[in-house]
Design an enzyme around this catalytic site. Structure first.
Site, mmCIF file in Angstrom:
data_model
loop_
_atom_site.group_PDB
_atom_site.id
_atom_site.type_symbol
_atom_site.label_atom_id
_atom_site.label_comp_id
_atom_site.label_asym_id
_atom_site.label_seq_id
_atom_site.Cartn_x
_atom_site.Cartn_y
_atom_site.Cartn_z
ATOM 1 N N HIS A 20 -2.301 5.147 -13.779
ATOM 2 C CA HIS A 20 -2.991 6.207 -12.590
ATOM 3 C C HIS A 20 -4.079 7.328 -12.343
ATOM 4 O O HIS A 20 -5.172 6.284 -13.364
ATOM 5 C CB HIS A 20 -1.809 7.298 -12.647
ATOM 6 C CG HIS A 20 -0.203 7.117 -12.936
ATOM 7 N ND1 HIS A 20 1.243 7.796 -12.561
ATOM 8 C CD2 HIS A 20 0.137 5.474 -11.611
ATOM 9 C CE1 HIS A 20 1.923 7.162 -12.318
ATOM 10 N NE2 HIS A 20 1.752 6.185 -12.514
ATOM 11 N N GLU A 46 -5.651 9.731 -12.470
ATOM 12 C CA GLU A 46 -6.059 10.716 -13.698
ATOM 13 C C GLU A 46 -6.216 9.714 -14.810
ATOM 14 O O GLU A 46 -7.276 10.141 -15.783
ATOM 15 C CB GLU A 46 -4.840 11.372 -14.343
ATOM 16 C CG GLU A 46 -4.065 13.024 -12.908
ATOM 17 C CD GLU A 46 -3.115 12.390 -11.709
ATOM 18 O OE1 GLU A 46 -3.097 10.924 -12.060
ATOM 19 O OE2 GLU A 46 -2.231 12.488 -11.564
ATOM 20 N N CYS A 67 1.754 12.806 -13.139
ATOM 21 C CA CYS A 67 3.796 13.399 -13.163
ATOM 22 C C CYS A 67 3.435 13.185 -14.688
ATOM 23 O O CYS A 67 2.721 13.318 -15.911
ATOM 24 C CB CYS A 67 3.295 11.735 -13.491
ATOM 25 S SG CYS A 67 2.637 10.591 -14.245
ATOM 26 N N CYS A 89 1.060 11.108 -16.996
ATOM 27 C CA CYS A 89 -0.157 11.792 -17.283
ATOM 28 C C CYS A 89 -0.934 13.124 -17.634
ATOM 29 O O CYS A 89 -1.644 13.623 -18.563
ATOM 30 C CB CYS A 89 -0.852 11.724 -15.624
ATOM 31 S SG CYS A 89 -1.249 10.460 -15.435
ATOM 32 N N SER A 140 -2.937 -13.192 25.956
ATOM 33 C CA SER A 140 -2.973 -11.449 25.375
ATOM 34 C C SER A 140 -4.099 -11.889 24.749
ATOM 35 O O SER A 140 -4.609 -10.784 23.630
ATOM 36 C CB SER A 140 -1.380 -10.818 24.704
ATOM 37 O OG SER A 140 -1.512 -11.698 23.206
ATOM 38 N N TRP A 193 -8.154 -11.569 24.349
ATOM 39 C CA TRP A 193 -8.055 -10.975 23.470
ATOM 40 C C TRP A 193 -8.152 -10.014 24.855
ATOM 41 O O TRP A 193 -8.568 -10.025 25.537
ATOM 42 C CB TRP A 193 -9.324 -10.438 23.025
ATOM 43 C CG TRP A 193 -8.645 -11.722 21.927
ATOM 44 C CD1 TRP A 193 -9.443 -12.856 21.341
ATOM 45 C CD2 TRP A 193 -7.697 -11.415 20.825
ATOM 46 N NE1 TRP A 193 -9.162 -13.307 20.301
ATOM 47 C CE2 TRP A 193 -8.486 -13.186 19.525
ATOM 48 C CE3 TRP A 193 -7.125 -10.593 20.353
ATOM 49 C CZ2 TRP A 193 -7.654 -13.287 19.122
ATOM 50 C CZ3 TRP A 193 -6.687 -11.580 19.139
ATOM 51 C CH2 TRP A 193 -6.859 -12.363 18.092
ATOM 52 N N THR A 245 6.239 -13.938 19.519
ATOM 53 C CA THR A 245 4.799 -13.295 19.018
ATOM 54 C C THR A 245 3.767 -14.991 18.384
ATOM 55 O O THR A 245 2.981 -15.743 19.250
ATOM 56 C CB THR A 245 4.223 -12.574 18.132
ATOM 57 O OG1 THR A 245 5.016 -11.354 19.409
ATOM 58 C CG2 THR A 245 2.917 -12.354 18.409
ATOM 59 N N LEU A 298 -2.465 -13.771 11.465
ATOM 60 C CA LEU A 298 -2.027 -12.210 10.400
ATOM 61 C C LEU A 298 -2.785 -11.774 9.215
ATOM 62 O O LEU A 298 -1.902 -12.086 8.695
ATOM 63 C CB LEU A 298 -1.089 -11.991 10.278
ATOM 64 C CG LEU A 298 0.048 -12.223 12.430
ATOM 65 C CD1 LEU A 298 1.605 -11.315 12.011
ATOM 66 C CD2 LEU A 298 -0.637 -10.640 12.558
ATOM 67 N N SER A 305 15.758 -14.555 14.409
ATOM 68 C CA SER A 305 17.088 -14.842 13.513
ATOM 69 C C SER A 305 17.234 -16.058 13.158
ATOM 70 O O SER A 305 18.525 -16.649 12.748
ATOM 71 C CB SER A 305 17.651 -14.635 14.302
ATOM 72 O OG SER A 305 17.616 -13.466 15.142
#
Ligand SMILES: NC(=O)c1ccc[n+]([C@@H]2O[C@H](COP(=O)([O-])OP(=O)(O)OC[C@H]3O[C@@H](n4cnc5c(N)ncnc54)[C@H](OP(=O)(O)O)[C@@H]3O)[C@@H](O)[C@H]2O)c1
Length: 383
Positions: free
Chosen positions: A58, A60, A83, A92, A177, A179, A205, A213, A234
């Site tokens: 973490h 810390e 924590c 921590c 779309s 751009w 899309t 992506l 689906s």
């Protein structure tokens, strides 16, 4: 423990540095929250750290490790209460006591039920002062919002991002779309991708735009984060030559589906993408609440949805949009059939509108970016 009303001047610089460190690990710590920590000795920073990937140190511990013996007698600033329990790593609070820290300053309480009586009780017992400081400009609340959303609701925080024209179209009458927004806006999108855990699009899309992506940030100061790519599909309509299924793409792809052809599943898996079968909603499509629960179980705190209109419509109807990033380009497209950002089923009465609060308005090139968050969610304002 004392709680200050505003950050006293002597702490401000150290708090700001801890917050800046937390920002550097956004998108890289989930399911843990991004946290930053500073060890101060007199007026100098002697150690600095931020949350490492899951299972590792973490913030810390990173800051204390960096400080070494210089931490003895020093102060620790951390954006989140340290924590007190053994999760994947030891508490921590143990490290803070062992390092000989005198005072701890934190901004947000850790609401994890495993915190017991909290860090203040544990640290006070060891003779360490604990002070809570206010959140500078709501920065820590915003950093923790995805984590807190997942813990409270069992699903990721959902950010919907789209580019639309001045007359509210996300595509032309023919579906084109790319751009609508300009390069300065698209840079902002890549910076956003760099700090989320997953991003999602509907199969519509994929069929129209064949997007990649990926996070593309040239000359960035670090390796860009490649969030998990999720296609909501689906029946397995994603073409096998879709760019997103290219095994050479950095990062991973997941197809969320209901009833796909077996041959399509085998081919998609051969490309290295995973196929997640989910229950169907009333329309026979992927049940979105179940999909979000599944993504939360995979460690996704922050999900960025990039369209299109049908998917946004279904998410809005299910009240599953927590934040909107709307890029508005000074163009007019017209056309009664040209898509708007949020499709069917729509809302019948204005009084039932999904009401958001404007957080930011920025100009990027010729475009405007409006960022708004769901009014009802507590985690945007309160740490
Ligand atoms: N300007 C922008 O920012 C932007 C961004 C993205 C897209 N676009 C444009 O938007 C258009 C595509 O949008 P679209 O509305 O046709 O398609 P979409 O929203 O991308 O995908 C919709 C499809 O997702 C599948 N789906 C699975 N489960 C669903 C669920 N629970 N709810 C809703 N959909 C679910 C459905 O197909 P199955 O029933 O087969 O599963 C549905 O037809 C294109 O013209 C594209 O260029 C613009």
């Amino acid at each position: 423990m004392t709680v200050e009303q505003e950050i006293p001047l002597e702490h401000r610089n150290f708090v700001e540095q801890a917050v800046a460190l937390a920002h550097t690990v956004e998108g890289r710590t989930s399911p843990n929250p991004p946290v930053g920590a500073i060890v101060r000795r007199d007026d100098s920073v002697v150690g600095a750290g931020a949350t490492q990937p899951p299972g590792q140190a973490h913030a810390e511990r990173m800051a204390l490790q960096a400080a070494g013996p210089a931490a003895q007698g020093g102060d620790l600033y951390t954006t989140l209460e340290p924590c007190t329990f053994h999760g994947q790593t030891p508490p921590c609070t143990d490290a803070i006591i062992a390092a000989g820290i005198c005072r701890v300053f934190y901004i947000a309480p850790d609401l994890d039920p495993r915190m017991g009586a909290g860090a203040t009780a544990v640290l006070n017992k060891a003779g360490i002062e604990v002070h809570r400081l206010p959140d500078p400009g709501g920065a820590v609340a915003a950093l923790l919002a995805p984590f807190r959303c997942r813990v409270a609701l069992g699903r990721p925080l959902v950010t919907a991002k789209y580019a639309m024209t001045l007359d509210g179209r996300i595509a032309t009458v023919t579906g084109e779309s790319q751009w609508i927004s300009g390069p300065a806006s698209r840079l902002q999108v890549h910076l956003l991708r760099d700090r989320v855990d997953a991003m999602m699009v509907g199969v519509g899309t994929i069929l129209t735009d064949d997007p990649l992506l990926t996070t593309r940030l040239d000359n960035h100061w670090r390796t860009p984060n490649q969030p998990l790519r999720v296609i909501v599909d689906s029946r397995g309509r994603t073409p096998l030559n879709a760019r997103l299924l290219d095994p050479m793409l950095p990062g991973k792809t997941l197809c969320a589906t209901v009833d796909p052809p077996a041959a399509w599943v085998a081919a998609v898996e051969r490309f290295g993408a995973s196929v997640e079968r989910l229950p169907a909603d009333a329309n026979g499509r992927v049940a979105l609440p179940e999909l979000l629960t599944r993504l939360a179980a995979l460690g996704v705190n922050h999900l960025l949805v990039e369209g299109g209109s049908t998917l946004f419509g279904a998410l809005a109807a299910a009240r599953l949009i927590d934040e909107v990033w709307a890029f508005i380009a000074p163009k007019l497209l017209g056309g009664a059939t040209a898509l708007g950002p949020v499709g069917d089923p729509g809302i019948a009465r204005l009084s039932d509108a999904l009401t958001l609060v404007t957080r930011r308005v920025e100009r990027h090139g010729d475009d405007l970016l409006l960022v708004a968050t769901a009014a009802a969610a507590p985690w945007w304002d309160v740490v």
